[in-house]
Design a protein around this motif. Structure first.
Motif, short mmCIF file in Angstrom:
data_model
loop_
_atom_site.label_atom_id
_atom_site.label_comp_id
_atom_site.label_asym_id
_atom_site.label_seq_id
_atom_site.Cartn_x
_atom_site.Cartn_y
_atom_site.Cartn_z
N VAL A 1 0.84 -1.21 0.00
CA VAL A 1 0.00 0.00 0.00
C VAL A 1 0.87 1.25 0.00
O VAL A 1 0.58 2.24 -0.69
CB VAL A 1 -0.95 -0.01 1.21
CG1 VAL A 1 -1.70 1.31 1.33
CG2 VAL A 1 -1.95 -1.16 1.09
N ALA A 2 1.96 1.22 0.78
CA ALA A 2 2.86 2.37 0.80
C ALA A 2 3.48 2.60 -0.57
O ALA A 2 3.66 3.75 -1.00
CB ALA A 2 3.96 2.14 1.84
N ARG A 3 3.78 1.51 -1.28
CA ARG A 3 4.34 1.65 -2.64
C ARG A 3 3.32 2.32 -3.58
O ARG A 3 3.68 3.23 -4.33
CB ARG A 3 4.73 0.28 -3.18
CG ARG A 3 5.23 0.28 -4.61
CD ARG A 3 5.91 -1.04 -4.95
NE ARG A 3 4.99 -2.16 -4.85
CZ ARG A 3 4.27 -2.62 -5.89
NH1 ARG A 3 4.40 -2.04 -7.07
NH2 ARG A 3 3.48 -3.65 -5.74
N PHE A 4 2.06 1.89 -3.52
CA PHE A 4 1.04 2.52 -4.36
C PHE A 4 0.84 3.98 -3.97
O PHE A 4 0.64 4.85 -4.82
CB PHE A 4 -0.28 1.76 -4.25
CG PHE A 4 -0.25 0.38 -4.85
CD1 PHE A 4 0.33 0.18 -6.09
CD2 PHE A 4 -0.77 -0.71 -4.18
CE1 PHE A 4 0.38 -1.09 -6.65
CE2 PHE A 4 -0.73 -1.98 -4.73
CZ PHE A 4 -0.15 -2.17 -5.97
N TRP A 5 0.85 4.25 -2.67
CA TRP A 5 0.66 5.63 -2.21
C TRP A 5 1.79 6.53 -2.70
O TRP A 5 1.55 7.66 -3.14
CB TRP A 5 0.58 5.64 -0.69
CG TRP A 5 0.18 6.95 -0.11
CD1 TRP A 5 -1.09 7.40 0.11
CD2 TRP A 5 1.05 7.99 0.36
NE1 TRP A 5 -1.07 8.65 0.67
CE2 TRP A 5 0.23 9.04 0.84
CE3 TRP A 5 2.42 8.14 0.42
CZ2 TRP A 5 0.76 10.20 1.36
CZ3 TRP A 5 2.95 9.31 0.94
CH2 TRP A 5 2.13 10.32 1.41
N GLU A 6 3.01 6.03 -2.64
CA GLU A 6 4.14 6.80 -3.13
C GLU A 6 4.03 7.03 -4.64
O GLU A 6 4.34 8.12 -5.14
CB GLU A 6 5.45 6.06 -2.82
CG GLU A 6 5.84 6.07 -1.35
CD GLU A 6 6.31 7.43 -0.88
OE1 GLU A 6 6.57 8.30 -1.73
OE2 GLU A 6 6.37 7.64 0.34
N ARG A 7 3.57 6.00 -5.37
CA ARG A 7 3.42 6.16 -6.81
C ARG A 7 2.36 7.20 -7.14
O ARG A 7 2.55 8.04 -8.04
CB ARG A 7 3.06 4.82 -7.45
CG ARG A 7 3.03 4.85 -8.97
CD ARG A 7 2.83 3.46 -9.54
NE ARG A 7 1.53 2.92 -9.18
CZ ARG A 7 1.14 1.68 -9.44
NH1 ARG A 7 1.97 0.84 -10.05
NH2 ARG A 7 -0.06 1.25 -9.08
N GLU A 8 1.22 7.18 -6.42
CA GLU A 8 0.19 8.18 -6.66
C GLU A 8 0.68 9.58 -6.32
O GLU A 8 0.40 10.54 -7.05
CB GLU A 8 -1.05 7.85 -5.83
CG GLU A 8 -1.77 6.58 -6.27
CD GLU A 8 -2.94 6.25 -5.37
OE1 GLU A 8 -3.16 7.01 -4.40
OE2 GLU A 8 -3.63 5.23 -5.62
N ALA A 9 1.42 9.69 -5.21
CA ALA A 9 1.96 11.00 -4.85
C ALA A 9 2.95 11.50 -5.89
O ALA A 9 2.99 12.69 -6.23
CB ALA A 9 2.63 10.92 -3.47
N ARG A 10 3.77 10.57 -6.44
CA ARG A 10 4.72 10.97 -7.47
C ARG A 10 4.00 11.42 -8.73
O ARG A 10 4.35 12.44 -9.33
CB ARG A 10 5.65 9.80 -7.78
CG ARG A 10 6.71 10.13 -8.85
CD ARG A 10 7.55 8.92 -9.15
NE ARG A 10 6.72 7.81 -9.64
CZ ARG A 10 7.18 6.61 -9.91
NH1 ARG A 10 8.45 6.32 -9.72
NH2 ARG A 10 6.37 5.67 -10.36
N ARG B 1 10.76 11.69 -3.25
CA ARG B 1 9.74 10.63 -3.33
C ARG B 1 10.25 9.45 -4.16
O ARG B 1 9.94 8.29 -3.87
CB ARG B 1 8.45 11.18 -3.94
CG ARG B 1 7.73 12.18 -3.03
CD ARG B 1 6.42 12.65 -3.64
NE ARG B 1 5.75 13.59 -2.76
CZ ARG B 1 4.92 13.25 -1.80
NH1 ARG B 1 4.69 11.97 -1.56
NH2 ARG B 1 4.33 14.16 -1.05
N GLY B 2 11.02 9.74 -5.20
CA GLY B 2 11.59 8.65 -5.99
C GLY B 2 12.55 7.80 -5.18
O GLY B 2 12.55 6.56 -5.29
#
Length: 447
Positions: free
Chosen positions: A155-164, A268-269
């Protein structure tokens, strides 16, 4: 929990394209543990403070229904635990009431547990688990907890991708807006400057030259009019220059905004790369635990994993010995030939013994600056920066991992200690699950 479902879950979560696929993979893992258990995920709307939707895996499909449940409906202690995340909170005797509130099917003869999924200090969703009541046997909640930990990393990975993606979209919009404003202002400024340049020539052409007129024809009114027109033209030029200066200031501010956005994207990356690396290490450890049946092969693989990740040319793994207050050397790489596997170290003696006794990690950036530090007299640490980290699982000491002589010439830092903390938790979990300290010491004694 059997290792194979957990290892396959790590692979499925790593390949999941979105949150729906990840939740379906988590639901399949729960079905392998207990087909009577039910799972649901409730995305949290922080603005409205509502659980706005219910996502429930049902075989290969994901069922979506409206929820519109508020955290205010839950007890205060439960609500505070959900906002903190990191663990399940059980509803015990009130499971039927809150189960109906959250849309679970009847009859309600199970035990309901809730867990908040928290990303960077913010609650993003609530995970609900309803398991049948049992008198004997292990709880599904206990066996399912490691799978939920993997799901939260996903979930954290998806959240980071959406934020990016959102940051990239914002950067594009800001860039387009700034560029459009710059082009418009520049065109307007060029028109005004061009008009200001043409106006004096037109004015002079329509008036007789003052120096060519006879003195008797040059009146006071004409001189005043000419001076007034010249002053107006000079003021127009000054205003155009001030507008150009303001435009340059706006462009400079916009450039700063763009640079800050780029820095945030880089941050974020980097966070996303660290998360992907963490998932990879979890997959490696679980795959090793699932494939290795020989304790010698398992301990060597665990040491190689942490040693390679931390670029340690010399490293060792010590496990709890059968004798009270003792550790034994389970595996080593790069140590002196006279140091044999199975060698004992008492708690409180040497670096490893002190770390095991205090259960606190030890970081030395350069032993040459340590002076009279006891590691200079320790047989396991002789040179270079090093980390000694205790392996603890459920408040029980499992062992100590030691890393020194980093290949990159740079010393270890506090960030490296946090990295070892994750690896240490994985090693302690696998070693406890596989009864590695007891099995390996018996293997060494037989050999």
């Amino acid at each position: 929990m059997p290792p194979r479902p957990l290892a396959s879950l790590a692979l499925a979560l790593g390949a999941a394209p979105d949150l729906d696929a990840a939740l379906l993979a988590l639901g399949e893992t729960l079905s392998e543990l207990d087909r009577g258990a039910q799972l649901a995920l409730f995305p949290y709307d922080a603005r409205r403070e509502l659980l706005r939707e219910r996502l429930s895996p049902n075989g290969t499909a994901l069922v979506r229904t409206e929820a519109e449940a508020s955290l205010e409906h839950l007890p205060t202690a439960v609500r505070q635990t959900l906002l903190g995340g990191a663990r399940f909170v059980e509803l015990t005797d009130r499971s039927p009431d809150y189960g109906r509130l959250l849309g679970f099917a009847t009859p309600m003869d199970g035990q309901l547990a809730l867990r908040g999924v928290v990303i960077e200090g913010h609650l993003v969703s609530v995970l609900a688990l309803l398991e049948p009541r049992r008198i004997f046997g292990a709880r599904v909640l206990d066996r399912f907890a490691p799978a939920v930990e993997l799901f939260e990393l996903c979930v954290a990975r998806f959240w980071e991708r959406e934020a990016r993606d959102e940051a990239v979209k914002t950067l594009e919009e800001v860039t387009q807006h700034v560029h459009g404003a710059y082009v418009q202002r520049l065109a307007q400024l060029e028109r005004e400057l061009d008009a200001a340049r043409r106006t004096p020539a037109a004015g002079v052409a329509t008036l007789p030259a003052l120096d060519t007129l006879p003195p008797r024809e040059e009146t006071r009114a004409e001189r005043v009019a000419a001076e007034r027109q010249a002053a107006q033209q000079a003021e127009a030029v000054r205003r155009a220059e001030r507008r150009a200066q303001r435009l340059e200031e706006q462009l400079a501010a916009a450039s700063v905004t763009v640079e800050q956005t780029q820095v945030e994207l880089l941050r974020r990356g980097e966070t996303l790369r660290q998360t992907e690396r963490t998932l990879y290490l979890i997959d490696r450890v679980l795959s090793l635990d699932a494939a290795a049946h020989d304790p010698r092969q398992l301990v060597d693989g665990l040491l190689a994993l942490v040693g390679d990740d931390m670029q340690a040319q010399r490293c060792s793994l010590m496990l709890r010995a059968p004798e009270p207050d003792n550790l034994y050397l389970a595996a080593a790489r790069g140590l002196s030939p006279h140091i044999t596997e199975g060698a004992r170290v008492r708690l409180g003696e040497g670096v490893a013994g002190r770390v095991a006794q205090s259960r606190e990690p030890m970081l030395v950036r350069d032993v040459r600056d340590a002076g009279s530090h006891p590691l200079l007299r320790d047989q396991y640490f002789t040179s270079g920066s090093f980390i000694s980290f205790p392996l603890v699982y459920h408040d029980e000491l499992v062992g100590v991992v030691n890393l020194t002589n980093r290949a990159t010439q740079a010393g270890y830092t506090d960030a490296d200690v946090e990295r070892v903390r994750l690896l240490g938790l994985l090693i302690a979990l696998v070693a406890t699950h596989a009864r590695l300290p007891e099995r390996l010491v018996a293997h060494l004694e037989v050999a």
